[in-house]
Scaffold this motif. Structure first.
Motif: not given
Length: 169
Positions: A5-19, A38-43
């Motif tokens: 359960a680590i949310t790295t800054s690299e995943l922030t935009d992906l998480i926002t896009g999924v939301r 979203q995953l393709r855009e924020h890979f």
């Protein structure tokens, strides 16, 4: 499954896009396709895992929880596959999106009668999105390099224990 359960800054935009995708309240198939976009855009890179996590385990493929949405609507899991490691034939409890971060994953697809209907080698950067029914498959690292994939599931898999609905073999 290892619960990191680590949310790295690299995943922030992906998480926002999924939301944002989930706010559209689409059917599972449409949701999976949009989350795949979203995953393709924020890979992310394999560096979403620590060097130790990227090693995997000789005992079998290893999962690391990177994010669970507080309301349980989705989770992001990284899976590390050493050469030769594979899943059993299975389907899922919800929609799923998978992107290969490192290496190659060999995937076999099956119909409801467990007849093999397709196979592919999924390479770095490739994303697949699917939803039940029609999601029966097996994943196998048939290559000499460790493979790492990122999985986004439409549920909190840490709460239910697994994304698998049924095993078939």
């Amino acid at each position: 499954m290892t619960t990191t359960a680590i949310t790295t800054s690299e995943l922030t935009d992906l998480i926002t896009g999924v939301r944002e995708t989930l706010e559209q309240h689409s059917d599972w198939n449409t949701t999976a396709q949009h989350v795949g976009a979203q995953l393709r855009e924020h890979f992310p890179s394999p560096d979403v895992l620590t060097a130790e996590q990227r090693l995997g385990s000789p005992d079998g493929y290893q999962s690391h929880t990177l994010h669970v949405e507080p309301d349980g609507s989705f989770s992001i899991i990284a899976v590390v596959w050493r050469p030769g490691q594979l899943t059993r034939i299975h389907d899922h409890v919800t929609w799923c999106v998978v992107g290969v971060l490192q290496g190659v994953e060999h995937e076999e697809l099956f119909d409801a009668d467990l007849r093999r209907i397709g196979a592919s080698d999924n390479h770095v950067g490739e994303v697949s999105a699917f939803a039940p029914p029609g999601d029966i498959h097996r994943v196998h690292n048939t290559f000499a390099e460790t493979a790492i994939s990122l999985h986004i599931y439409g549920t909190d898999v840490t709460r239910i224990g697994s994304s698998v609905r049924r095993f078939y073999d």
